[in-house]
Motif scaffolding. Structure first.
Motif, PDB file in Angstrom:
ATOM      1  N   ALA A   1      -1.407 -23.792  23.703  1.00 51.44           N
ATOM      2  CA  ALA A   1      -0.555 -24.903  24.134  1.00 51.44           C
ATOM      3  C   ALA A   1       0.885 -24.690  23.690  1.00 51.44           C
ATOM      4  O   ALA A   1       1.830 -25.032  24.414  1.00 51.44           O
ATOM      5  CB  ALA A   1      -1.100 -26.214  23.575  1.00 51.44           C
ATOM      6  N   MET A   2       1.078 -24.131  22.491  1.00 49.68           N
ATOM      7  CA  MET A   2       2.435 -23.826  22.035  1.00 49.68           C
ATOM      8  C   MET A   2       3.123 -22.844  22.970  1.00 49.68           C
ATOM      9  O   MET A   2       4.317 -22.963  23.255  1.00 49.68           O
ATOM     10  CB  MET A   2       2.392 -23.220  20.621  1.00 49.68           C
ATOM     11  CG  MET A   2       2.203 -24.195  19.509  1.00 49.68           C
ATOM     12  SD  MET A   2       2.404 -23.325  17.920  1.00 49.68           S
ATOM     13  CE  MET A   2       2.185 -24.704  16.801  1.00 49.68           C
ATOM     14  N   LEU A   3       2.373 -21.857  23.430  1.00 52.57           N
ATOM     15  CA  LEU A   3       2.954 -20.792  24.241  1.00 52.57           C
ATOM     16  C   LEU A   3       3.166 -21.202  25.700  1.00 52.57           C
ATOM     17  O   LEU A   3       4.052 -20.685  26.367  1.00 52.57           O
ATOM     18  CB  LEU A   3       2.051 -19.548  24.191  1.00 52.57           C
ATOM     19  CG  LEU A   3       1.950 -18.856  22.831  1.00 52.57           C
ATOM     20  CD1 LEU A   3       0.808 -17.845  22.824  1.00 52.57           C
ATOM     21  CD2 LEU A   3       3.263 -18.162  22.488  1.00 52.57           C
ATOM     22  N   THR A   4       2.353 -22.130  26.183  1.00 53.67           N
ATOM     23  CA  THR A   4       2.379 -22.471  27.616  1.00 53.67           C
ATOM     24  C   THR A   4       3.052 -23.799  27.913  1.00 53.67           C
ATOM     25  O   THR A   4       3.059 -24.234  29.066  1.00 53.67           O
ATOM     26  CB  THR A   4       0.953 -22.504  28.183  1.00 53.67           C
ATOM     27  OG1 THR A   4       0.168 -23.458  27.449  1.00 53.67           O
ATOM     28  CG2 THR A   4       0.290 -21.127  28.063  1.00 53.67           C
ATOM     29  N   ALA A   5       3.582 -24.484  26.902  1.00 52.92           N
ATOM     30  CA  ALA A   5       4.251 -25.762  27.140  1.00 52.92           C
ATOM     31  C   ALA A   5       5.385 -25.576  28.158  1.00 52.92           C
ATOM     32  O   ALA A   5       5.978 -24.492  28.241  1.00 52.92           O
ATOM     33  CB  ALA A   5       4.811 -26.308  25.832  1.00 52.92           C
ATOM     34  N   PRO A   6       5.676 -26.616  28.959  1.00 54.46           N
ATOM     35  CA  PRO A   6       6.759 -26.497  29.941  1.00 54.46           C
ATOM     36  C   PRO A   6       8.075 -26.097  29.273  1.00 54.46           C
ATOM     37  O   PRO A   6       8.399 -26.557  28.174  1.00 54.46           O
ATOM     38  CB  PRO A   6       6.860 -27.915  30.539  1.00 54.46           C
ATOM     39  CG  PRO A   6       5.497 -28.511  30.317  1.00 54.46           C
ATOM     40  CD  PRO A   6       5.028 -27.942  29.012  1.00 54.46           C
ATOM     41  N   VAL A   7       8.798 -25.222  29.914  1.00 60.84           N
ATOM     42  CA  VAL A   7      10.116 -24.824  29.424  1.00 60.84           C
ATOM     43  C   VAL A   7      11.054 -26.007  29.550  1.00 60.84           C
ATOM     44  O   VAL A   7      10.947 -26.806  30.461  1.00 60.84           O
ATOM     45  CB  VAL A   7      10.645 -23.605  30.224  1.00 60.84           C
ATOM     46  CG1 VAL A   7      12.061 -23.245  29.781  1.00 60.84           C
ATOM     47  CG2 VAL A   7       9.702 -22.436  30.084  1.00 60.84           C
ATOM     48  N   SER A   8      11.994 -26.148  28.616  1.00 60.59           N
ATOM     49  CA  SER A   8      12.933 -27.254  28.629  1.00 60.59           C
ATOM     50  C   SER A   8      13.588 -27.395  29.996  1.00 60.59           C
ATOM     51  O   SER A   8      14.093 -26.431  30.573  1.00 60.59           O
ATOM     52  CB  SER A   8      14.010 -27.044  27.558  1.00 60.59           C
ATOM     53  OG  SER A   8      14.946 -28.095  27.569  1.00 60.59           O
ATOM     54  N   GLY A   9      13.539 -28.617  30.529  1.00 61.21           N
ATOM     55  CA  GLY A   9      14.115 -28.880  31.851  1.00 61.21           C
ATOM     56  C   GLY A   9      13.069 -28.941  32.941  1.00 61.21           C
ATOM     57  O   GLY A   9      13.325 -29.472  34.024  1.00 61.21           O
TER      58      GLY A   9
END
Length: 216
Positions: free
Chosen positions: A206-214
């Motif tokens: 989940a840390m690695l795949t979280a949506p990129v900012s924006g």
């Protein structure tokens, strides 16, 4: 006492003391006193305290990277055969194979994480250079495969997420005994290392795949 026995006694004592007290806080005299050998034995077998620290890490990192490389090769071969390499598979290579492999070799994964945490927080530049020179290829291989599984994440964001993930891993496992004690006291539940690793893998993903900012 044979030379091998002497070396192992020094390494065993240094491993425990470094993990408990830190590198700078642990003197060679404390190590030799605990090991039941004289100070000259450290100089003879290792040369210096820095080289002793490196030897302690070598006992962990050699079997760890061996297990990791073998598992990465196995998964790459499966990919050649048509299987898609998934992020979850790569994290399982790290958590359930490489770390579990340490236990099979008689090395304590929790102590390994404590030592890794100290390597980051204490000034041990020689240790970082040693690890990069000896084991950097395995780390780059693993990180490269993770990055390939996350093409939507830009390199800088991936860099930080990788270290966030590694930091959470090091903290969770190096403090496992204390965290597990709180779990028993507050929830009346218990968790062994295998169960903890199984819970850690999806959290790391989940840390690695979280949506990129924006992104939404």
């Amino acid at each position: 006492m044979s030379q091998l026995d002497t070396v192992n006694r020094i390494l065993d004592a240094a491993e425990v003391l470094f993990a408990e007290r830190g590198f700078t806080e642990t003197s060679l005299r404390t190590i030799t006193s605990t090991a039941g050998v004289n100070l000259a034995a450290v100089n003879y077998h290792f040369g210096s305290k820095k080289e002793l620290i490196q030897a302690v890490f070598e006992r962990f990192l050699t079997p760890f990277t061996k297990s990791l490389d073998e598992e990465l090769s196995r998964r790459q071969q499966a990919q050649v055969s048509g299987e898609e390499l998934q992020l979850d598979d790569l994290l399982q290579s790290l958590y359930r194979v490489a770390l579990a492999g340490l236990a099979e070799e008689g090395r304590d994964p929790k102590r390994f994480m404590r030592l890794l945490g100290l390597a980051y927080t204490q000034s041990q530049g020689h240790l970082r250079r040693f690890i990069v020179a000896r084991y950097g290829a395995s780390y780059r291989r693993f990180a490269g495969q993770l990055a390939n599984a996350l093409p939507q994440v830009d390199p800088v964001t991936f860099y930080w997420r990788l270290y966030f993930m590694l930091g959470a891993t090091i903290f969770s496992l190096s403090s496992f005994d204390a965290i597990e004690a709180i779990l028993r006291e507050d929830f009346g539940a218990e968790s062994d290392l295998d169960e903890t690793l199984a819970r850690l893998a999806p959290a790391a993903a989940a840390m690695l795949t979280a949506p990129v900012s924006g992104e939404i």
